[in-house]
Design a protein around this motif. Sequence first.
Motif, PDB file in Angstrom:
ATOM      1  N   THR A 159      -4.301  -3.861   4.576  1.00  0.00           N
ATOM      2  CA  THR A 159      -2.952  -3.480   4.160  1.00  0.00           C
ATOM      3  C   THR A 159      -3.029  -2.369   3.112  1.00  0.00           C
ATOM      4  O   THR A 159      -4.107  -2.066   2.600  1.00  0.00           O
ATOM      5  N   SER A 160      -1.892  -1.809   2.781  1.00  0.00           N
ATOM      6  CA  SER A 160      -1.842  -0.793   1.732  1.00  0.00           C
ATOM      7  C   SER A 160      -2.324  -1.367   0.409  1.00  0.00           C
ATOM      8  O   SER A 160      -2.983  -0.677  -0.379  1.00  0.00           O
ATOM      9  N   ARG A 161      -2.005  -2.623   0.145  1.00  0.00           N
ATOM     10  CA  ARG A 161      -2.439  -3.279  -1.088  1.00  0.00           C
ATOM     11  C   ARG A 161      -3.965  -3.394  -1.116  1.00  0.00           C
ATOM     12  O   ARG A 161      -4.595  -3.208  -2.169  1.00  0.00           O
ATOM     13  N   SER A 164      -5.308  -0.080  -2.083  1.00  0.00           N
ATOM     14  CA  SER A 164      -5.037   0.187  -3.492  1.00  0.00           C
ATOM     15  C   SER A 164      -6.022  -0.561  -4.376  1.00  0.00           C
ATOM     16  O   SER A 164      -6.566  -0.012  -5.338  1.00  0.00           O
ATOM     17  N   PHE A 202      -3.440   4.352   8.175  1.00  0.00           N
ATOM     18  CA  PHE A 202      -3.363   4.309   6.718  1.00  0.00           C
ATOM     19  C   PHE A 202      -4.042   5.509   6.057  1.00  0.00           C
ATOM     20  O   PHE A 202      -4.032   5.617   4.831  1.00  0.00           O
ATOM     21  N   SER A 205      -2.089   7.512   3.573  1.00  0.00           N
ATOM     22  CA  SER A 205      -1.420   6.777   2.487  1.00  0.00           C
ATOM     23  C   SER A 205      -2.421   6.184   1.500  1.00  0.00           C
ATOM     24  O   SER A 205      -2.068   5.312   0.716  1.00  0.00           O
ATOM     25  N   MET A 206      -3.667   6.668   1.552  1.00  0.00           N
ATOM     26  CA  MET A 206      -4.665   6.205   0.577  1.00  0.00           C
ATOM     27  C   MET A 206      -4.243   6.613  -0.829  1.00  0.00           C
ATOM     28  O   MET A 206      -3.794   7.750  -1.045  1.00  0.00           O
TER      29      MET A 206
END
Length: 409
Positions: A159-161, A164, A202, A205-206
């Motif tokens: 996921t994006s989380r 992150s 993704f 969107s890193m």
Amino acid sequence: MNQSKSTIQHLINQSDQELRRLRYSAKSISTCHMFWNEFKIYSQEQDLEYYDHETARVFLKEKYNYPDISVDKHKPNVNAAANAIRRLGDMDLHGRFLGRFKKSVIPIPTGFQESYNAYIEYCIKRNNKPSTIKRNKILIKSFFEFLISTGVNEPLEITSRTLSDYTTTLLRFSKKSVQRELGAIKGYLKSTYFSGLITQDFSDSMPKLKFAQTEKPVMVWTEEEVFNLLNAVDRGNPYGKRDYAILLLVTQLGIRDSDIKNLKLTDLYWDKNIIEFTQLKTTQKITLPLLPEIGWAIIDYLKSGRPTTDCPYVFVIHKAPYSQVQKVGNIVARYQRESGIKVKSGNQHGIHSLRHTLASRLLEQHVDLELISGILGHVDVNSAKVYLHTDIDGLRQCALSLEKEVDYE
């Protein structure tokens, strides 16, 4: 005080388990325990049972003078102490260690094997150098280790989380290291998406990390220093003939060390007075003028210095089996020392600095930046803007006719 809710002993136990899970050696674990116990005793002397970040900072400063900004590099035991205490802090704040995991012990998790294979194929199709692919394999395996440690067992669970959180583990690395790491991860995410193994791309969107401008300054050589560098070469012996020709290619044409190492006899077009080859770094073909001094130096080496060998490369090691020369940068360093040229501490002063110097001199002569970019073999003209100090026409006017003098086949 920034005090934790965990006792020091509890964090030591957790950190010990994590080191063992990551398969650190018994010696490394023992070293960490030595510094952990020393910190625990130091804290107890101040009536502290729970981990305190400010106390940890003061401990390192008082006991080991860490960090010491007056030195370029800390002693190994000082770094070991800092790393051990930092692991306690990481475990307290994040429940895991930040940073890259031990490279030699990272297998490919079963759930990521297919995406890993797709990524390697992606790198090959992009004509990445073998050394780049090797490095990216290490980076991706480290990424997998992080994913597994956080409960992510296959690409679909990313996921994006997740991304992150992983990015925060890179905060201690240099700008260049982070760029390489994120570049490898983006490539992996893109290839995994193209392969249909994840439903969302993704890669764009890193998270991005910002860095202070702390890059090492690059040395600009004076004309006298370049002259002294070349003059330090003993051109009366085979090694000197080879090294002199190599240094001329760097100082007069700005050719990269990797391209000098891979320069072949067939890349020398004596009838056209040019040198033409495909650059290893950019995979782009470049054509440069065969300048008089360079041409004569290469001829001198081919006729009177180069061992008799079928090796296709121009510059070879002078010991059987006479393979292509290695570590061209060491040649610059050697004659820099022998010529007595002093380098300011912290400055970059290798082959890159000689390329930088050539660009600076050309800029000083008001040569167009696009031409300079072409000389240095940059794919993007913006790459040459980093020099911003310093005539291809002047270079090309020096092209010479040497075909009658050459007989190396």
